[in-house]
Design an enzyme around this catalytic site. Structure first.
Site, short mmCIF file in Angstrom:
data_model
loop_
_atom_site.label_atom_id
_atom_site.label_comp_id
_atom_site.label_asym_id
_atom_site.label_seq_id
_atom_site.Cartn_x
_atom_site.Cartn_y
_atom_site.Cartn_z
N GLY A 178 -3.09 59.83 -47.92
CA GLY A 178 -3.98 60.26 -46.86
C GLY A 178 -3.96 59.27 -45.73
CE LYS A 179 -1.25 57.15 -39.76
NZ LYS A 179 -1.18 55.79 -40.30
CB SER A 230 -9.54 57.36 -36.96
OG SER A 230 -10.77 57.21 -37.64
CB VAL A 268 -3.44 54.50 -45.10
CG1 VAL A 268 -2.80 54.51 -43.73
CG2 VAL A 268 -3.29 53.12 -45.74
CB VAL A 269 -6.34 57.36 -48.84
CG1 VAL A 269 -6.65 57.50 -50.33
CG2 VAL A 269 -7.62 57.37 -48.03
CE LYS A 282 -12.14 55.61 -45.85
NZ LYS A 282 -13.45 56.31 -45.74
CG ASP A 315 -18.17 64.49 -41.20
OD1 ASP A 315 -18.13 65.53 -40.53
OD2 ASP A 315 -17.20 63.74 -41.34
#
EC number: 2.7.11.17
Length: 587
Positions: free
Chosen positions: A171-172, A174, A177-178, A193, A311
């Site tokens: 994952g990426k 702002s 990254v993960v 993370k 969110d």
């Protein structure tokens, strides 16, 4: 920190089904990380620049991608680009976008059927009860581990971080990254993370270190906006206390002042987001009800803990191995006191924002009502595959959210009870908007009483996150200079400044304030002695001192030394001081 990722381009990673889906993480697709060669030359900085977070892994299928998806969505459901200069890249372990219907053809209530078509990350791993999402919230939670030191070792095809082996990027976002992380101690995969502290501060426009961590209520009860560093520490402090089957768990936090990153370790919720928005294959009403019931229980638990998520959206709702939803990404969440949060700042994903948060006249608004609105937009996405208000231009999107009437597409045809629930959740007036206790009793949610939800007492157990815990959410090891300083003071049996001259001062215990310190005198001089007597005791020899008077003095930072001859006949023996006792002013 340098890390090793797959050499395969992002655009090609979603194509082959068997490369990652059935064979686990492909080590052949990786190559030695060229950046590891420079690890030994990294300079050490006392300031923190990055964060890493690790979560508990549920061995099975799919990947938790939303831990790093803090990018907002456009009105049509597509993610807004964070930076035009950066290419749009998202590392996926699954092939293409898969709706929940494709994952679970056998119905929402069957956890085994949900796993039939899921993408398998680690098929060789045995099932771990510790990582089971079926654990009860009443069970005592394993405490979050705080590591005070981070050891990074470069291997041929990966990076070793303490007991974790960092593998592919899954994952990426702002701010970081993960990465898929394997824990050698418990033979479990986690989602780590990795956050860059420098990037957090730079993108927020902070030229220097921000104020102390934590959110403090402003006068009037509203919450002051927080910087990105404070948001990360707030997220850590909140996640450390939460323990619920429908909330993602934080396992460990790794932070070292000498490193540039913060590492947060989360459980790996292996089937990823509940759905992609927009999609041409929305959920059926039964599937939507199954997941929405989980969302209600998770939001009720968060509000019970006095936490506003802010969110809620499908990409932040992750599907575990048992097929149930877990709420993730608390990066913009808020705590509150009393019955509700009074908020004044606008955060979250634009397409899921409530109209009152976009109003130019309303300065303070309810936090619980914001989550209810986002739940309504999410439920709309479940059954229609798109957001109710969409526009490519952000200002037009805001205008539609505030003024445009809610409309339902002709297809698919949904029940009137479901339309009623969505309409009441998307009421533009927050005062008349439906609340969570009413949502729990709605006929569509309970299937007209056939599937009642647990009571608040059965679903929630109160935990408290104090302000001190927010401040100490991540502890750091002391710097080497501090350790040397403390050891020096212990060795000298003095807790004064060991690097300052050992200037002795006598204190009067009865004098207040600035009068505590008395002017020191030379031990070998009488307190009251005529000037002529002192001149008679002056030893013979050259008087080369420019400081005036005998003895040594400090002038402009340097000692003024006299040549001392033998004492004059008849004069008392002179005992010179061991070190300068007093700095005399130059003439």
């Amino acid at each position: 920190m340098s890390s090793c990722v797959s050499s395969q381009p992002t655009s090609d990673r979603a194509a082959p089904q068997d490369e990652l889906g059935s064979g686990g993480v492909s080590r052949e697709s990786q190559k030695p990380c060229e950046a590891l060669r420079g690890l030994s030359s990294l300079s050490i900085h006392l300031g923190m620049e990055s964060f890493i977070v690790v979560t508990e892994c549920e061995p099975g299928r799919g990947v938790d991608l939303s831990l790093a998806r803090d990018q907002p969505l456009e009105a049509d459901g597509q993610e807004l680009p964070l930076d035009a200069s950066e290419p749009e890249s998202r590392s996926l372990l699954s092939g293409g976008k898969m709706s929940l219907q494709e994952r679970s053809q056998g119905g929402p209530a069957s956890s085994s059927s949900l796993d039939m078509n899921g993408r398998c990350i680690c098929p060789s791993l045995s099932y771990s009860p510790a990582s089971s999402p079926q654990s009860s919230p009443r069970m005592p939670r394993r405490p979050t581990v705080e590591s005070h030191h981070v050891s990074i070792t470069g291997l041929q095809d990966c990076v070793q971080l303490n007991q974790y082996t960092l593998k592919d990027e899954i994952g990426k976002g702002s701010y970081g990254v993960v990465k898929l992380a394997y824990n050698e101690n418990d033979n479990t995969y986690y989602a780590m993370k990795v956050l860059s502290k420098k990037k957090l501060i730079r993108q927020a426009g902070f030229p220097r270190r921000p104020p102390p961590r934590g959110t403090r209520p402003a006068p009037g009860g509203c919450i002051q906006p927080r910087g990105p560093i404070e948001q990360v520490y707030q997220e850590i402090a909140i996640l450390k206390k939460l323990d619920h089957p429908n909330v993602v768990k934080l396992v460990e936090v790794l932070d070292d002042p000498n490193e540039d990153h913060l590492y947060m370790v989360f459980e790996l919720v292996n089937q990823g987001p509940v759905m992609e928005v927009p999609t041409l294959k929305p959920l059926s009403e039964d599937q939507a009800r199954f997941y929405f019931q989980d969302l209600i229980k998770g939001i009720e638990y968060l509000h019970y803990q006095k936490i506003i998520h802010r969110d809620i959206k499908p990409s932040n709702l992750l599907v575990g191995e048992d097929g149930h939803i877990k709420i993730a990404d608390f990066g913009v969440s808020n705590e509150f006191k009393g019955s509700d949060a009074l908020l004044s700042n606008t955060v979250g994903t634009p397409a899921f924002m409530a109209p009152e948060s976009l109003s130019e006249t309303r300065k303070i608004f309810s936090g619980k009502a914001l989550d209810v609105w986002a739940m309504g937009v999410t439920l709309y996405c479940f059954v229609f595959g798109q957001c109710p208000f969409m526009d490519e231009r952000i200002m037009c999107l805001h205008s539609k959210i505030k003024s445009q009437a809610l409309e339902f597409p002709d297809q698919p045809d949904i029940a009137e009870d479901l339309k009623d629930l969505i309409t009441r959740m998307l009421d533009k007036n927050p005062e008349s908007r439906i609340v969570v206790p009413e949502i729990k009793l709605h006929p569509w949610v309970t299937r007209h009483g056939a599937e009642p939800l647990p009571s608040e007492d059965e679903n929630c157990t109160l935990v408290e996150v104090t302000e001190e815990e927010v401040e100490n959410s991540v502890k750091h090891i002391p710097s080497l200079a501090t350790v040397i300083l403390v050891k020096t003071m212990i060795r000298k049996r003095s807790f004064g400044n060991p690097f300052e001259g050992s200037r002795r001062e006598e204190r009067s215990l009865s004098a207040p304030g600035n009068l505590l310190t008395k002017k020191p005198t030379r031990e070998w001089e009488p307190l009251s002695e005529p000037k002529e007597a002192r001149q008679r005791r002056q030893p013979p020899g050259p008087r080369a001192s420019p400081c005036g008077g005998g003895g040594s003095a400090l002038v402009k930072g340097g000692p003024c030394v006299e040549s001392c001859g033998a004492p004059a006949p008849g004069s008392p023996p002179r005992t010179p001081p061991q070190q300068p006792e007093e700095a005399m002013e130059p003439e």
